[in-house]
Scaffold this active site. Sequence first.
Site, PDB file in Angstrom:
ATOM      1  N   TYR A 108       0.859  -1.186   0.000  1.00 10.75           N
ATOM      2  CA  TYR A 108       0.000   0.000   0.000  1.00 10.75           C
ATOM      3  C   TYR A 108       0.896   1.237   0.000  1.00 10.75           C
ATOM      4  O   TYR A 108       1.865   1.317   0.755  1.00 10.75           O
ATOM      5  CB  TYR A 108      -0.895   0.015   1.253  1.00 10.75           C
ATOM      6  N   GLU A 196      -3.192   7.464  -4.342  1.00 10.71           N
ATOM      7  CA  GLU A 196      -3.131   6.183  -3.624  1.00 10.71           C
ATOM      8  C   GLU A 196      -2.928   5.035  -4.611  1.00 10.71           C
ATOM      9  O   GLU A 196      -3.573   5.005  -5.656  1.00 10.71           O
ATOM     10  CB  GLU A 196      -4.438   5.986  -2.850  1.00 10.71           C
TER      11      GLU A 196
END
Length: 385
Positions: A108, A196
Amino acid sequence: MNIHEFQAKEVFSRYGIPVPRGIVATTPEEAKAATAELGGQSVVKAQIHAGGRGKSGGVKLVRSPEEASEVAQTMLGTNLVTPQTGPEGAPVEKLLIEELADIKQELYVALTIDRGHRGPALLVSTQGGMDIEEVAANNPEDIHTEPVDPLSGLMPFQTRRLVRKLGLDQAVASEAAKVLSALYRVFVENDCTLVEINPLIITGEGHVVALDAKINLDDDSMFRHADLLAYRDVSQEDPLEAQASDLDIAYVNLDGDVGCLVNGAGLAMATLDVTNAAGAAPANFLDVGGGATPEKVSSAVKIILSDPKVKRVLINIFGGILRCDIAGEGIVMAYKETGSTVPLVVRMLGTNVAEGKEILGASGLPVVFADTLTDASNAIKQIKV
Ligand code: GDP
Ligand code: MN
């Protein structure tokens, strides 16, 4: 402003961030042809302005062009509901057809504004591919953060520090570090509020690839990003919010039945509190702004009245730059043009308040006047819905 995954991946590509080979499809035939082009297998991804698609049937692996066509048929033209959309979901009009990835590990990575340190912050975690909110709640130690000084920018020691925390082999680590610095440039140069990648994958061959891509842009910066403005997809926006934004009216659709028209964001927030305190719920936040004309006020009232949830209207105007008579004219104009009979409570104070009340009083509209916020709250309570 939000943009789609395939658009965010176009931006990533311009900055040298590796993304899978992909083709956008808007029909089952195109999905089929794209899958054939990609070697006969693909992942079919619904393009909506929300995540959580994987869990909700919006990301499907297919093993043949025919299967791609079938999956595309079931996705296109539907509203996809995910944990990040409302219960009504978001319309699927485009699909991203991508080559299959060989996933060894899911990481992530994100950049956002950290108000605590008043600058961007870079976040990484080895817990990619899943709900980062869950990781943040249950295993916050698995998320590593570097606050970035906006003047000096992201420093190489910071990327190295983060990459070390991900525990990657040297060759992979150097690719990952490149992605992190490129991502910082994406964030700054495009005035993003969020970038993101979840997941950023390590492939079987040890390469780093952005499998997903999310970019949120700062609305107030759009004037200097004409290229990005072309990415706007109004079909993904709340129709009333889109209409309001085109008219330069600050408007947020909410759940209740009291339509609120206010000038000034602070007063608008206070008006929502008063509405809640009255045991009612606001249907919207609306700040019509200071220099509004009767036409702009009228457009704002029409947006409120076109919302089927709205059963009563609360007007709270402090006449300063926006005079009360201008507000009164605009309100009457909207009611006359729409023929609406929705009852309204009006609290007005300030410049030309007598004229404003006169215009509303003479209009024949179902108006109740209130002098204070407490009066307004009581008057709202008394309207039967
Ligand atoms: P999101 O759920 O909306 O965030 O959509 P993502 O693009 O993140 O996809 C969700 C999940 O689908 C990913 O975490 C992967 O596990 C899986 N996925 C996406 N593309 C591929 C692929 O090419 N191959 C495989 N095996 N899984 C994939
Ligand atoms: Mn994702």
